[in-house]
Design a protein around this motif. Sequence first.
Motif, short mmCIF file in Angstrom:
data_model
loop_
_atom_site.label_atom_id
_atom_site.label_comp_id
_atom_site.label_asym_id
_atom_site.label_seq_id
_atom_site.Cartn_x
_atom_site.Cartn_y
_atom_site.Cartn_z
N ASP A 87 0.70 -1.13 -0.01
CA ASP A 87 0.05 0.09 0.04
C ASP A 87 0.95 1.26 -0.04
N GLN A 88 0.73 2.04 -1.26
CA GLN A 88 1.65 3.01 -1.18
C GLN A 88 1.34 4.20 -0.31
N ARG A 89 0.16 4.34 0.26
CA ARG A 89 -0.32 5.36 1.27
C ARG A 89 0.49 5.30 2.53
N LEU A 90 1.05 3.80 2.84
CA LEU A 90 1.76 3.69 4.01
C LEU A 90 3.43 4.40 3.91
N LEU A 91 3.74 4.48 2.65
CA LEU A 91 5.38 4.72 2.43
C LEU A 91 5.74 6.26 3.45
N PRO A 92 5.05 7.11 3.21
CA PRO A 92 5.42 8.34 3.76
C PRO A 92 5.44 8.04 5.45
N ILE A 93 4.36 7.42 5.75
CA ILE A 93 3.97 7.07 7.09
C ILE A 93 5.22 6.12 7.72
N LEU A 94 5.63 5.41 7.11
CA LEU A 94 6.60 4.43 7.75
C LEU A 94 7.88 5.13 7.54
N GLU A 95 8.13 6.08 6.82
CA GLU A 95 9.28 6.91 6.63
C GLU A 95 9.50 7.68 8.04
N ASP A 96 8.21 8.16 8.28
CA ASP A 96 8.26 9.03 9.34
C ASP A 96 8.40 8.42 10.99
N THR A 97 7.52 7.24 10.66
CA THR A 97 7.47 6.35 12.16
C THR A 97 8.84 5.68 12.29
N LEU A 98 9.41 5.41 11.31
CA LEU A 98 10.62 4.38 11.63
C LEU A 98 11.98 5.37 11.35
N SER A 99 11.69 6.68 11.28
CA SER A 99 13.06 7.32 11.19
C SER A 99 14.07 7.25 12.04
N PRO A 100 13.66 6.77 13.34
CA PRO A 100 14.83 6.40 14.32
C PRO A 100 15.62 5.40 13.97
N TYR A 101 15.38 4.53 13.15
CA TYR A 101 15.98 3.20 13.06
C TYR A 101 16.57 3.34 11.45
N ASN A 113 18.32 0.62 10.27
CA ASN A 113 18.78 -0.82 9.70
C ASN A 113 17.33 -1.28 9.37
N VAL A 114 16.37 -0.30 8.54
CA VAL A 114 15.10 -0.83 8.19
C VAL A 114 15.14 -0.24 6.60
N ARG A 115 14.60 -1.35 5.62
CA ARG A 115 14.39 -1.13 4.55
C ARG A 115 13.04 -1.31 4.05
N ILE A 116 12.22 -0.71 3.41
CA ILE A 116 10.96 -0.86 3.01
C ILE A 116 10.97 -0.87 1.69
N ILE A 117 10.64 -2.19 1.10
CA ILE A 117 10.19 -2.25 -0.46
C ILE A 117 8.73 -2.33 -0.73
N HIS A 118 8.41 -1.04 -1.68
CA HIS A 118 6.94 -1.25 -1.90
C HIS A 118 6.50 -2.00 -3.04
N GLN A 119 6.12 -3.20 -2.87
CA GLN A 119 5.87 -4.15 -3.58
C GLN A 119 4.72 -5.21 -3.17
N ASP A 120 4.05 -5.77 -3.82
CA ASP A 120 3.36 -7.04 -3.82
C ASP A 120 4.32 -8.52 -3.19
N VAL A 121 4.26 -8.74 -1.93
CA VAL A 121 5.15 -9.81 -1.76
C VAL A 121 5.18 -11.15 -2.76
N LEU A 122 3.80 -11.28 -3.11
CA LEU A 122 3.58 -12.47 -3.80
C LEU A 122 4.29 -12.51 -5.28
N LYS A 123 4.90 -11.02 -5.60
CA LYS A 123 5.21 -10.90 -7.02
C LYS A 123 6.64 -10.65 -6.88
N ALA A 124 7.27 -10.58 -5.68
CA ALA A 124 8.68 -10.19 -5.22
C ALA A 124 9.68 -11.44 -5.66
N ASP A 125 10.75 -10.87 -6.10
CA ASP A 125 11.97 -12.02 -6.10
C ASP A 125 12.60 -11.99 -4.87
#
Length: 292
Positions: free
Chosen positions: A79-93, A95-107
């Motif tokens: 869900d694209q709408r969650l990306l800016p939120i995650l950027e904000d809430t996880l800014s203290p960390y 060691n986190v990498r968010i990948i914007h993708q349907d996990v079922l289509k991910a390699d």
Amino acid sequence: TNKDIATPGRTREILEKYGFSFKKSLGQNFLIDTNILRKIVDVAGLSRETGAIEIGPGIGALTEQLARRAKKVVAFEIDQRLLPILEDTLSPYENVRIIHQDVLKADIRRVIAEEFTDAADIMVVANLPYYVTTPIIMKLLTDNLPIRGIVVMLQKEVADRISAQPGTKDYGSLSIAIQYYTEAEKIMTVPRTVFIPQPNVDSAVIRLIKRKQPPVDVDDESFFFQVVRASFAQRRKTILNNLISNLPNGKARKEKIERILTENGIDPRRRGETLTMEEFAALSNALREVMC
Ligand code: SAM
């Protein structure tokens, strides 16, 4: 340390700040109980050397707990709408990498190779979107990924089927599919009150630790699973009738199938749900010689 995301107050504050509305179709039920989250992370057995893969970080409730305990967290969010939120809430960390993708289509294999070059082990830890629980778990297991195991929250009913033993009402092809690849254990049931919004079903946490070797000798895995699925196609039917109706050319081979069942010590009148994985393995190895 930072304030936890997964409290009712902080979660509401984040949702309001961004005007976020839940999408039911994406299975969005966020955890608001830090004790449950810590328990999930505990049973995953993470170390500072562990690479953690998360599916569906939401607003980061579990991601944050993983980031505090693992070497690195890679999370797939559709869900694209969650990306800016995650950027904000996880800014203290860091060691986190968010990948914007349907996990079922991910390699996932490639992502692991790129992101976890020096991890000692890799665990998948997630509060899964319930509309795709089984496809996600099966993808993780059949893609033959270099992971140690999976700890996930899912529907209690699916957790019961995954961990079921022969002779019980929950035992079926899903139990065998998962237990063939992993040692499966139901860790705890979780009430619907720890989510916002509350789902319509109760939940459970399961732990799946990948086996180094399959627990039974199977000559042809795809035929083994075909026999298992055929045997459970209609639960009220006998194993013989299910195999006749659901294996290719089963009707023409009725006598042979009946003979092979008997030769392998399986009464043709038994139901599929009474057969152990060992019995299914022996049966499919013998059937393969006459059916394939
Ligand atoms: N981890 C968060 C928590 O525990 O509060 C959210 C869990 S929520 C049950 C499931 C999450 O998976 C949502 O954020 C949803 O947008 C995401 N999601 C749904 N389908 C997905 C897919 N196919 N691939 C990746 N993420 C998905």
